[in-house]
Design an enzyme around this catalytic site. Sequence first.
Site, mmCIF file in Angstrom:
data_model
loop_
_atom_site.group_PDB
_atom_site.id
_atom_site.type_symbol
_atom_site.label_atom_id
_atom_site.label_comp_id
_atom_site.label_asym_id
_atom_site.label_seq_id
_atom_site.Cartn_x
_atom_site.Cartn_y
_atom_site.Cartn_z
ATOM 1 N N ALA A 23 37.858 46.393 49.794
ATOM 2 C CA ALA A 23 37.518 46.299 51.228
ATOM 3 C C ALA A 23 36.183 45.600 51.405
ATOM 4 C CB ALA A 23 37.458 47.696 51.843
ATOM 5 N N TYR A 78 33.886 20.092 56.031
ATOM 6 C CA TYR A 78 32.442 20.240 56.240
ATOM 7 C C TYR A 78 31.663 19.210 55.419
ATOM 8 C CZ TYR A 78 33.609 25.029 57.906
ATOM 9 O OH TYR A 78 34.126 26.122 58.557
ATOM 10 N N THR A 100 32.533 38.460 43.761
ATOM 11 C CA THR A 100 32.742 37.022 43.878
ATOM 12 C C THR A 100 31.771 36.241 42.997
ATOM 13 O OG1 THR A 100 32.403 35.205 45.437
ATOM 14 C CG2 THR A 100 31.257 37.217 45.940
ATOM 15 N N ASP A 101 32.161 35.022 42.645
ATOM 16 C CA ASP A 101 31.234 34.164 41.894
ATOM 17 C C ASP A 101 30.099 33.646 42.792
ATOM 18 O OD1 ASP A 101 32.687 32.352 43.430
ATOM 19 O OD2 ASP A 101 33.286 31.064 41.755
ATOM 20 N N GLU A 102 30.244 33.856 44.119
ATOM 21 C CA GLU A 102 29.228 33.344 45.043
ATOM 22 C C GLU A 102 27.887 34.055 44.877
ATOM 23 O OE1 GLU A 102 30.634 32.540 49.015
ATOM 24 O OE2 GLU A 102 32.681 32.307 48.326
ATOM 25 N N LYS A 161 27.454 41.007 48.951
ATOM 26 C CA LYS A 161 28.278 41.298 47.763
ATOM 27 C C LYS A 161 27.366 41.533 46.547
ATOM 28 C CE LYS A 161 32.197 41.363 47.405
ATOM 29 N NZ LYS A 161 33.209 42.440 47.653
ATOM 30 N N TYR A 188 27.003 36.729 53.356
ATOM 31 C CA TYR A 188 28.167 37.291 52.647
ATOM 32 C C TYR A 188 27.834 37.518 51.175
ATOM 33 C CZ TYR A 188 32.480 37.240 49.893
ATOM 34 O OH TYR A 188 33.454 37.530 48.974
HETATM 35 P P1 NAD Z 1 40.262 39.997 53.452
HETATM 36 O O1 NAD Z 1 39.197 39.694 54.468
HETATM 37 O O2 NAD Z 1 41.553 39.281 53.509
HETATM 38 O O3 NAD Z 1 40.607 41.564 53.498
HETATM 39 C C1 NAD Z 1 39.630 42.557 53.585
HETATM 40 C C2 NAD Z 1 40.318 43.873 53.931
HETATM 41 O O4 NAD Z 1 39.304 44.890 54.004
HETATM 42 C C3 NAD Z 1 41.031 43.852 55.290
HETATM 43 O O5 NAD Z 1 42.320 44.425 55.178
HETATM 44 C C4 NAD Z 1 40.129 44.693 56.179
HETATM 45 O O6 NAD Z 1 40.827 45.358 57.227
HETATM 46 C C5 NAD Z 1 39.528 45.668 55.179
HETATM 47 N N1 NAD Z 1 38.239 46.208 55.636
HETATM 48 C C6 NAD Z 1 37.186 45.509 56.136
HETATM 49 N N2 NAD Z 1 36.199 46.356 56.473
HETATM 50 C C7 NAD Z 1 36.621 47.609 56.142
HETATM 51 C C8 NAD Z 1 36.033 48.895 56.246
HETATM 52 N N3 NAD Z 1 34.816 49.062 56.755
HETATM 53 N N4 NAD Z 1 36.744 49.956 55.813
HETATM 54 C C9 NAD Z 1 38.008 49.809 55.303
HETATM 55 N N5 NAD Z 1 38.607 48.606 55.204
HETATM 56 C C10 NAD Z 1 37.915 47.519 55.616
HETATM 57 O O7 NAD Z 1 39.541 39.807 52.052
HETATM 58 P P2 NAD Z 1 40.156 39.291 50.674
HETATM 59 O O8 NAD Z 1 40.091 37.819 50.668
HETATM 60 O O9 NAD Z 1 41.417 39.993 50.409
HETATM 61 O O10 NAD Z 1 39.030 39.816 49.670
HETATM 62 C C11 NAD Z 1 39.138 41.094 49.042
HETATM 63 C C12 NAD Z 1 37.923 41.294 48.159
HETATM 64 O O11 NAD Z 1 37.826 40.246 47.202
HETATM 65 C C13 NAD Z 1 36.590 41.308 48.918
HETATM 66 O O12 NAD Z 1 35.780 42.282 48.344
HETATM 67 C C14 NAD Z 1 36.032 39.918 48.667
HETATM 68 O O13 NAD Z 1 34.617 39.923 48.718
HETATM 69 C C15 NAD Z 1 36.548 39.651 47.266
HETATM 70 N N6 NAD Z 1 36.711 38.220 46.928
HETATM 71 C C16 NAD Z 1 37.524 37.429 47.688
HETATM 72 C C17 NAD Z 1 37.690 36.091 47.335
HETATM 73 C C18 NAD Z 1 38.602 35.180 48.115
HETATM 74 O O14 NAD Z 1 38.667 33.982 47.803
HETATM 75 N N7 NAD Z 1 39.341 35.654 49.106
HETATM 76 C C19 NAD Z 1 37.019 35.570 46.231
HETATM 77 C C20 NAD Z 1 36.180 36.417 45.490
HETATM 78 C C21 NAD Z 1 36.042 37.750 45.837
HETATM 79 P P1 TYD Z 2 36.142 28.988 52.300
HETATM 80 O O1 TYD Z 2 37.623 29.001 52.185
HETATM 81 O O2 TYD Z 2 35.518 29.441 53.575
HETATM 82 O O3 TYD Z 2 35.583 29.805 51.045
HETATM 83 P P2 TYD Z 2 34.047 29.944 50.506
HETATM 84 O O4 TYD Z 2 33.121 29.519 51.561
HETATM 85 O O5 TYD Z 2 33.967 31.396 50.239
HETATM 86 O O6 TYD Z 2 33.986 29.100 49.265
HETATM 87 O O7 TYD Z 2 35.643 27.504 52.034
HETATM 88 C C1 TYD Z 2 35.945 26.800 50.843
HETATM 89 C C2 TYD Z 2 35.227 25.476 50.891
HETATM 90 O O8 TYD Z 2 35.798 24.687 51.939
HETATM 91 C C3 TYD Z 2 33.748 25.595 51.218
HETATM 92 O O9 TYD Z 2 33.042 24.590 50.492
HETATM 93 C C4 TYD Z 2 33.680 25.299 52.705
HETATM 94 C C5 TYD Z 2 34.816 24.323 52.921
HETATM 95 N N1 TYD Z 2 35.477 24.381 54.238
HETATM 96 C C6 TYD Z 2 35.675 23.205 54.969
HETATM 97 O O10 TYD Z 2 35.267 22.099 54.549
HETATM 98 N N2 TYD Z 2 36.313 23.285 56.174
HETATM 99 C C7 TYD Z 2 36.752 24.472 56.680
HETATM 100 O O11 TYD Z 2 37.316 24.484 57.818
HETATM 101 C C8 TYD Z 2 36.577 25.669 55.911
HETATM 102 C C9 TYD Z 2 37.060 26.991 56.430
HETATM 103 C C10 TYD Z 2 35.938 25.562 54.687
#
Ligand code: NAD
Ligand code: TYD
Length: 349
Positions: free
Chosen positions: A86, A213, A131-133, A160, A156
């Site tokens: 979450a 972007y 995340t790697d960020e 994290k 963000y």
């Molecule tokens: P997402 O935004 O799709 O989902 C997040 C979920 O958490 C949602 O279902 C939301 O309702 C729930 N949530 C938010 N706040 C909450 C709270 N206060 N209590 C309970 N539930 C809550 O995110 P995701 O892309 O599935 O990412 C999941 C995890 O993986 C996160 O921790 C994110 O930081 C990490 N992550 C994601 C990516 C990516 O590319 N998506 C990459 C690296 C790490």
């Molecule tokens: P994003 O999917 O938001 O993931 P993160 O910022 O966590 O890496 O974005 C991926 C890359 O794409 C990032 O360099 C920002 C860029 N980006 C665009 O160029 N246009 C867009 O509309 C979005 C959402 C992201």
Amino acid sequence: MLNMLVTGGCGFIGSNFIQYLLKESDFSGRVINVDKLTYAGNPENLMDIEKDLPGRYVFVKSDICHLEEVNRIFKEYSIDSVCHLAAESHVDRSIVRPDVFIRTNIIGTFNLLECTRTARDQLELFHHISTDEVFGSLGKDGLFTEETPYSPNSPYSASKASSDHLVRAYHKTYDLPVTISNCSNNYGPYQFPEKLIPLMILNAVEGKPLPVYGDGRNVRDWLFVRDHCTAIWTIMKQGKRGETYNIGGNTEMENIRIVEMICDILDEYKKGEGNQSRRELITFVKDRPGHDRRYAIDFNKIKDQLGWTPKESLESGLRKTIQWYLDNAEWVNRVKSGEYKSWIEEHYG
Ligand code: NAD
Ligand code: TYD
């Protein structure tokens, strides 16, 4: 692991992880999915699980920031393991509203750690997804390793990073059995269409501009979500307590190239309006503030020590993802129109 608490299970990665865990992996216990259902949470993603596997899946609509409520859930369901997903997860949103990120990502993680500390005797594992960020931005060369110092640049990634430090500290101080994973950008089915790949797919399908972007030369590593799920489960089963593992897809790519690949794959199905290539929809827009230039990940540790590697190439993963969005137009329409929110109100209040 008999009663696993999965937080954020209605989000993108959480939905995929629960599907994988209950339908494909060798996990034989029960999942208790705690999700607040923010804009990013959609319990429809798990409707089949709720219907087909009632004894093995429980959904609780709740906020991880409410300590008493989380404590109650720990007791009621005899939680013995946690997979913590979450979070508020979108960088652009964190630039506009950092407060929600601080609350959920930092305070929420702290609450869960406090609950697990209280339930320490029955706790087998707390796995934290990050995340790697957190490592910041790379120059032209080099890769993030597990030893790279933290240097987060967005609200963000800073939130994290803070949660990662708390998890690590609870291991060192209270001997909590934890593992942490830091993965690269995920993509695949059920991703909310605000992130790069689903946004570009859906805009391209509708003939809308594709907003890139800056100069589009920022680099990300892309991990197909199912590969991420197998990595998480591998770490949960075999990972050494107290350790961190990087997870990557071996697919470094400039954003502009990803967008071009999406356009080209969609053009194979059907050319755009007036037989135009969808690449003509690409529009360079103002850069994101503090935009990290390059992420790239060294995942040799999980590969050498736990035997995990990603199965999907970027091309094959993108094709599967595009096909999923084309096949699930109803899901897309409901999510884009916000219609799923009224469905949630009806079902979960
Ligand atoms: P997402 O935004 O799709 O989902 C997040 C979920 O958490 C949602 O279902 C939301 O309702 C729930 N949530 C938010 N706040 C909450 C709270 N206060 N209590 C309970 N539930 C809550 O995110 P995701 O892309 O599935 O990412 C999941 C995890 O993986 C996160 O921790 C994110 O930081 C990490 N992550 C994601 C990516 C990516 O590319 N998506 C990459 C690296 C790490
Ligand atoms: P994003 O999917 O938001 O993931 P993160 O910022 O966590 O890496 O974005 C991926 C890359 O794409 C990032 O360099 C920002 C860029 N980006 C665009 O160029 N246009 C867009 O509309 C979005 C959402 C992201």
